[in-house]
Write an enzyme that holds these catalytic residues in place. Structure first.
Site, PDB file in Angstrom:
ATOM      1  N   ASP A  93       5.185  51.708  44.623  1.00  0.00           N
ATOM      2  CA  ASP A  93       5.091  52.222  43.384  1.00  0.00           C
ATOM      3  C   ASP A  93       4.497  51.039  42.293  1.00  0.00           C
ATOM      4  OD1 ASP A  93       5.615  54.096  40.901  1.00  0.00           O
ATOM      5  OD2 ASP A  93       7.007  52.661  40.576  1.00  0.00           O
ATOM      6  N   LYS A  97       0.769  50.533  40.572  1.00  0.00           N
ATOM      7  CA  LYS A  97       0.643  50.373  39.045  1.00  0.00           C
ATOM      8  C   LYS A  97      -0.198  49.232  38.839  1.00  0.00           C
ATOM      9  CE  LYS A  97       4.677  53.199  37.991  1.00  0.00           C
ATOM     10  NZ  LYS A  97       6.212  53.058  37.892  1.00  0.00           N
TER      11      LYS A  97
END
Ligand SMILES: NC(=O)C1=CN([C@@H]2O[C@H](COP(=O)(O)OP(=O)(O)OC[C@H]3O[C@@H](n4cnc5c(N)ncnc54)[C@H](OP(=O)(O)O)[C@@H]3O)[C@@H](O)[C@H]2O)C=CC1
Ligand SMILES: N[C@@H](CC=O)C(=O)O
Length: 240
Positions: A93, A97
C-alpha cells in the site's frame, strides 16, 4: 507507467479532470498541494512521510504487553486496512502511494522500483483463507502465532528510547523512492503521529529549510469518503 502516461495525456488533450486525492492520505490534501506547487513553478527535492493509516495506527498504539495481532485486528475492525491486510503489512500500500507521488513529481518509476521489506511472516505471504472465511479475519487469526517474533522489534526500539515508524520517501535528485520500517527518536516529527495519522513532508526550493507538512487522519471510511467526495464536487463545479 505507459498506462498512467496514456491516461494523463488523454486528460490533458481533452481538457478533462482526472482527480485521485484519496489515493494518498485518504481525505488529507497531499496530491492537490503537491500539484499546486509544481504548477506554480516550485521544484520539489524530497517527499517523505507516513502514508499508511494501518501501519501508523499499529506503531502508534502497539505497546509492550500488547499483542501485535490484536493491534492489527483493531486496525482492520476500524476500517483502515485494505481488503487483504497483507497489502498494508507487506508495505505494498505504501509502495503504491510513494509511486503515485514520485510520478506526480515526474519520476518514471514502476512499483517494483520501490524496495520494501515486508512485515508479513514468510509462511503467510502466499497463504489463502479457508473456504467460507473472510480473508481479513482469517489472516489476523493466523498472525497470532507470530506475536512473540514481532515483539522483538518493539523491544529493541523501546530499549533505544525510539519509536518504530513505516516511512515512504521520494528523492528527486537520485530519482529513487523507498519504503522502510525505521526507528526514530521520540522528538522526531514522525514520532508525533497519533491514532491513524498520516504525515507528509515536502521539501522544495520554496519550502526550505523547513518543509511543508500535512498531518492528520489518513485512513477510515469517513475521511476517505470526504476525499473522494471533494474531488467529485470539484469536477461538478468545473462542469457548470
Ligand atoms: N479504508 C481506507 O481508509 C481507504 C481505502 N482506500 C481504497 O478504497 C478501496 C476500498 O477499500 P475499503 O473500503 O477500505 O475496503 P473494504 O474491504 O472495507 O470494502 C471493499 C468492498 O468491496 C467489495 N468487493 C470486493 N471485491 C468485490 C468484487 N469483486 N465485486 C464487488 N464487490 C467487491 C467488498 O465486498 P465483501 O465485503 O462482500 O467482500 C467490500 O464491500 C481500496 O481500493 C482502498 O485502497 C483508499 C483510501 C483509504
Ligand atoms: N489501507 C490503507 C487505507 C488507505 O489508503 C491505509 O491503511 O492507509
Amino acid at each position: 507507467m505507459p498506462r498512467y502516461e496514456k491516461i494523463m495525456e488523454a486528460s490533458r488533450q481533452k481538457g478533462t479532470r482526472f482527480l485521485y486525492e484519496a489515493t494518498v492520505g485518504a481525505g488529507l490534501p497531499v496530491v492537490g498541494p503537491l500539484q499546486a506547487l509544481l504548477r506554480a513553478g516550485d521544484e520539489v527535492d524530497t517527499v517523505e512521510g507516513i502514508f499508511s493509516g494501518t501501519l501508523s495506527y499499529i506503531f502508534n498504539t502497539w505497546k509492550p504487553g500488547v499483542k501485535f495481532s490484536e493491534v492489527v485486528k483493531e486496525a482492520k475492525d476500524k476500517g483502515f486496512t485494505e481488503p487483504d491486510p497483507r497489502d498494508d503489512l507487506g508495505g505494498t500500500d505504501v509502495q503504491r502511494k510513494v509511486t503515485i507521488l514520485a510520478r506526480e513529481i515526474g519520476l518514471k518509476i514502476e512499483l517494483d522500483d520501490v524496495p520494501v521489506k515486508s512485515l508479513v511472516p514468510e509462511k503467510l505471504q502466499n497463504w489463502e483463507a479457508p473456504d467460507g472465511k473472510k480473508l481479513g479475519d482469517a489472516f489476523v487469526e493466523e498472525l497470532e502465532a507470530y506475536d512473540d517474533e514481532m515483539d522483538a522489534l518493539l523491544e529493541e526500539a523501546e530499549k533505544a528510547n525510539e519509536v518504530l515508524r513505516f516511512v515512504g520517501s521520494v528523492d528527486v535528485k537520485s530519482g529513487k523512492a523507498s519504503v522502510k520500517l525505521g526507528r526514530y527518536p521520540k522528538d522526531h516529527p514522525f514520532a508525533s503521529t497519533q491514532f491513524a495519522d498520516n504525515i507528509c513532508a515536502i521539501s522544495s526550493k520554496w519550502y526550505t529549510p523547513r518543509p511543508l507538512v500535512v498531518q492528520g487522519p489518513g485512513a477510515g471510511a469517513a475521511v476517505t469518503a470526504a476525499g473522494v467526495f471533494s474531488n467529485i464536487m470539484e469536477v461538478m463545479n468545473g462542469m457548470r
